[in-house]
Write a protein that holds these residues in place. Structure first.
Motif, PDB file in Angstrom:
ATOM      1  N   TRP A 153       0.832  -1.212   0.000  1.00 14.00           N
ATOM      2  CA  TRP A 153       0.000   0.000   0.000  1.00 14.00           C
ATOM      3  C   TRP A 153       0.861   1.255   0.000  1.00 14.00           C
ATOM      4  CZ3 TRP A 153      -5.541   0.339   0.194  1.00 14.00           C
ATOM      5  CH2 TRP A 153      -6.166  -0.907   0.049  1.00 14.00           C
ATOM      6  N   HIS A 154       2.177   1.078  -0.022  1.00 12.66           N
ATOM      7  CA  HIS A 154       3.088   2.219  -0.060  1.00 12.66           C
ATOM      8  C   HIS A 154       3.850   2.170  -1.381  1.00 12.66           C
ATOM      9  CE1 HIS A 154       2.500   3.544   4.133  1.00 12.66           C
ATOM     10  NE2 HIS A 154       2.067   2.301   4.247  1.00 12.66           N
ATOM     11  N   PRO A 155       3.435   2.974  -2.348  1.00 10.76           N
ATOM     12  CA  PRO A 155       4.045   2.915  -3.678  1.00 10.76           C
ATOM     13  C   PRO A 155       5.556   3.139  -3.638  1.00 10.76           C
ATOM     14  CG  PRO A 155       2.135   4.369  -3.682  1.00 10.76           C
ATOM     15  CD  PRO A 155       2.368   3.982  -2.266  1.00 10.76           C
ATOM     16  N   SER A 156       6.030   3.873  -2.635  1.00 12.55           N
ATOM     17  CA  SER A 156       7.470   4.107  -2.521  1.00 12.55           C
ATOM     18  C   SER A 156       8.217   2.777  -2.391  1.00 12.55           C
ATOM     19  CB  SER A 156       7.767   5.005  -1.321  1.00 12.55           C
ATOM     20  OG  SER A 156       7.148   4.484  -0.158  1.00 12.55           O
ATOM     21  N   ALA A 157       7.634   1.814  -1.684  1.00 11.58           N
ATOM     22  CA  ALA A 157       8.289   0.514  -1.488  1.00 11.58           C
ATOM     23  C   ALA A 157       8.453  -0.200  -2.834  1.00 11.58           C
ATOM     24  CB  ALA A 157       7.489  -0.339  -0.519  1.00 11.58           C
ATOM     25  N   ALA A 158       7.379  -0.224  -3.603  1.00 12.60           N
ATOM     26  CA  ALA A 158       7.431  -0.888  -4.911  1.00 12.60           C
ATOM     27  C   ALA A 158       8.351  -0.114  -5.852  1.00 12.60           C
ATOM     28  CB  ALA A 158       6.031  -0.984  -5.501  1.00 12.60           C
ATOM     29  N   CYS A 159       8.367   1.204  -5.716  1.00 10.78           N
ATOM     30  CA  CYS A 159       9.206   2.041  -6.563  1.00 10.78           C
ATOM     31  C   CYS A 159      10.689   1.757  -6.297  1.00 10.78           C
ATOM     32  CB  CYS A 159       8.865   3.506  -6.295  1.00 10.78           C
ATOM     33  SG  CYS A 159       9.758   4.617  -7.354  1.00 10.78           S
ATOM     34  N   VAL A 160      11.043   1.662  -5.019  1.00  9.34           N
ATOM     35  CA  VAL A 160      12.431   1.349  -4.651  1.00  9.34           C
ATOM     36  C   VAL A 160      12.815  -0.010  -5.235  1.00  9.34           C
ATOM     37  CG1 VAL A 160      13.931   0.724  -2.705  1.00  9.34           C
ATOM     38  CG2 VAL A 160      12.515   2.787  -2.581  1.00  9.34           C
ATOM     39  N   ALA A 161      11.936  -0.987  -5.060  1.00 12.13           N
ATOM     40  CA  ALA A 161      12.229  -2.328  -5.585  1.00 12.13           C
ATOM     41  C   ALA A 161      12.385  -2.284  -7.098  1.00 12.13           C
ATOM     42  CB  ALA A 161      11.115  -3.290  -5.183  1.00 12.13           C
TER      43      ALA A 161
END
Lengths: 285, 273
Positions: A151-159
């Motif tokens: 639910w935190h797009p930043s996490a997916a973005c970092v990955a």
């Protein structure tokens, strides 16, 4: 060899019963192996159940635990993603997912975002993970994000910036909201939007494994799914019932999606970093 | 947006799954339900029968001498439709014996006593039949505190507690509960002609809309006023919700030790199941 057979284990673990859940993992893995599966993804906290509260410390395992030895052995025959409570050497307890392959724990992801609102109480019982890393798995460059992490797009973005081709998302999502006429739970629809959006925006496969069953009246809705980098659904499990969802992925689909939509190529890491630094410096967050 | 319409097929599956799962986890294989003749207890029985099989549902009809014959007819209709086992236990002797000593008691005390009398009978049958008591309180009643604590509010598991009264009716119709039961005015059946809505001073349709916005959507009072609700009505509803908060919580424990039950000794109810 670009094609891989994947399975999502939409199971119903018993709350706080490691031995029973381990047996369930072994049985599920045997069935997956017999169907030619190369990677089997279990849901969040699949070894322990979800609403553990004070049981957490009783079911926590160090990565060296003999109980995990049984799963290590199993991983000589099939790659596994398993959810567990990990006890660190300094006795901190994490909501973790491990990737096992060739008899080894190849990668550990500790849940970064611990929901503590609504019916959730994770931060009360668990420590926060502090890393989002990709790793090379049998099926490609992979990242694991556990439930709320998604639910935190930043996490997916970092990955994604770390090279993610396969996003493995184990979850234990209890149905909340609605469900109104003709619809499923409000949060189930939201999940389905997120899975499609991430697949398409980060041009990666999304392997979403959600559990089923009931704990203290909360109903885990299932609906596990595998989404292609185009954003199209490859396979979708039923709601509310146990299922081993088997599907094939093909890494040429990642290439195809990235040629059609060169979003990753056009990412501006320098701009992102500069602006994130500025936001931190200005103290608005 | 007021989302009170239900995906009945989906909800039915969730609630029957809930019943099977929680009954088995408690180590039981049967349920017992008190049938009043109203839609809530009828729905509980229907869900119980679908979940556990008709042979595993036991219905108790527990009339008092002033209960309306129509209520009993409707309860018997449910028994007949579902082919479930049932028994009729008249609570008049025990309730009247008690109030012989307190003849001045008002209808509230009498109603509460009847509700608690039925509860003790249900739980006695729970032990007798090795059957869990299936709850019949809906979300509207629970939020308004329109029920008797340790009376009709008591149960082992309650499949209806997260559904508003208007949603109960939708699901009841979907499951084929006879319209004479679903369509009639809800009543506690404490005295002749009593209806919930007359006693509450508003209809379930109205109050469900405001409760949905207040509770599910977390609307503040100015937002509810802007949505077209009368401020006195909103405040009256909120006052009922606040006043009955104690009924929705377990008894308060004076905190002394290092680990007080429920406060910092927290285990799921499904612990070890």
């Amino acid at each position: 060899m670009n094609r891989h057979i994947i399975a999502l284990a939409q199971i119903n673990p018993a709350l706080g019963d490691l031995e029973r859940n381990l047996a369930l993992h072994e049985k599920t893995a045997e069935e997956a192996i017999s169907r030619g599966v190369g990677l089997l993804v279990f849901p969040e906290l699949s070894l322990t159940g979800y609403f553990l509260k004070d049981i957490v410390s009783s079911v926590a395992l160090p990565l060296t635990s003999p109980i995990l030895g049984r799963l290590r052995d199993l991983s000589r025959r099939i790659d596994l993603v398993v959810g567990m409570v990990e006890e660190s050497p300094d006795f901190l307890l994490y909501n973790a997912a491990i990737y096992l392959s060739m008899g080894e724990i190849q990668h550990v992801h500790r849940k970064v975002y611990l929901p503590t609102y609504g019916i959730f109480d994770e931060q009360r019982y668990l420590a926060e993970g502090g890393r989002i890393r990709t790793f090379r798995s049998r099926i490609g460059r992979s990242a694991i994000l556990i439930c709320e992490d998604m639910w935190h797009p930043s996490a997916a973005c970092v990955a994604s910036l770390d090279g993610m081709e396969i996003l493995i998302a184990p979850s234990a999502s209890p149905g909340r909201g609605g469900p109104e006429e003709g619809k499923t739970f409000t949060n189930a629809s939201a999940w389905e939007t997120i899975n499609r959006a991430y697949a398409q925006l980060f041009t990666c496969y999304v392997l979403y494994a959600n559990r089923v069953g009931y704990e203290d009246g909360a109903c885990f809705w299932g609906g596990s799914e595998l989404i292609a980098p185009s954003g199209e659904s490859v396979a979708k499990a039923e709601y509310l019932s146990e299922q081993i969802l088997v599907a094939e992925i093909n890494s040429t689909e990642i290439r195809r999606a990235r040629i059609v939509n060169p979003l990753l190529r056009d990412e501006r890491l320098d701009v992102t970093l500069r602006e994130l630094e500025r936001i931190r410096r200005e103290g608005t967050r | 947006m007021i989302g009170l319409s239900l995906n009945c097929k989906f909800i039915q599956k969730i609630l029957t799954g809930f019943i099977v799962n929680e009954v088995q986890k408690a180590g039981f294989s049967r349920v017992v339900v008190g049938l009043s003749g109203g839609v809530d207890s009828a729905l509980s029985a229907y869900l119980g029968a679908e979940a556990m099989g008709a042979e595993n549902v036991y219905a108790l009809l527990m009339p008092y001498r002033t209960s309306s014959p129509e209520s009993r007819e409707h309860a018997e209709l449910v028994v007949k439709q579902l082919h479930i086992q049932s028994d009729i236990i008249d609570i008049t002797p025990m309730v009247d014996a008690y109030f012989e000593r307190f003849p001045e008691s008002d209808h509230v005390r009498r109603g509460n006593k009847m509700a608690r009398e039925r509860m003790t009978i249900l739980f006695d049958h729970s032990a007798k039949l090795k059957a869990l008591v299936l709850g019949t309180s809906n979300k509207t009643e629970l939020l308004l505190g329109y029920g008797t604590l340790y009376g009709d509010m008591a149960s082992a598991i309650n499949p209806l507690g997260d559904l508003y009264k208007t949603q109960i009716r939708q699901l009841a119709r979907h499951m084929g509960i006879p319209e004479v039961i679903v369509g009639k005015a809800p009543s506690g059946d404490l005295w002749v002609g009593q209806t919930d809505e007359a006693e509450l001073g508003f209809t379930y349709e109205e109050v469900d809309r405001v409760l949905y916005l207040m509770v599910d959507r977390r609307c503040e009072i100015p937002e509810l006023i802007a949505a077209g609700f009368d401020e006195r009505f909103i405040r009256a509803v909120l006052a009922k919700v606040q006043a009955s908060q104690y009924k929705r919580r377990p008894p308060l424990i004076a905190k002394i030790s290092a680990r007080t039950i429920d406060r910092d000794f927290r285990y799921p109810r499904d612990w070890g199941k």
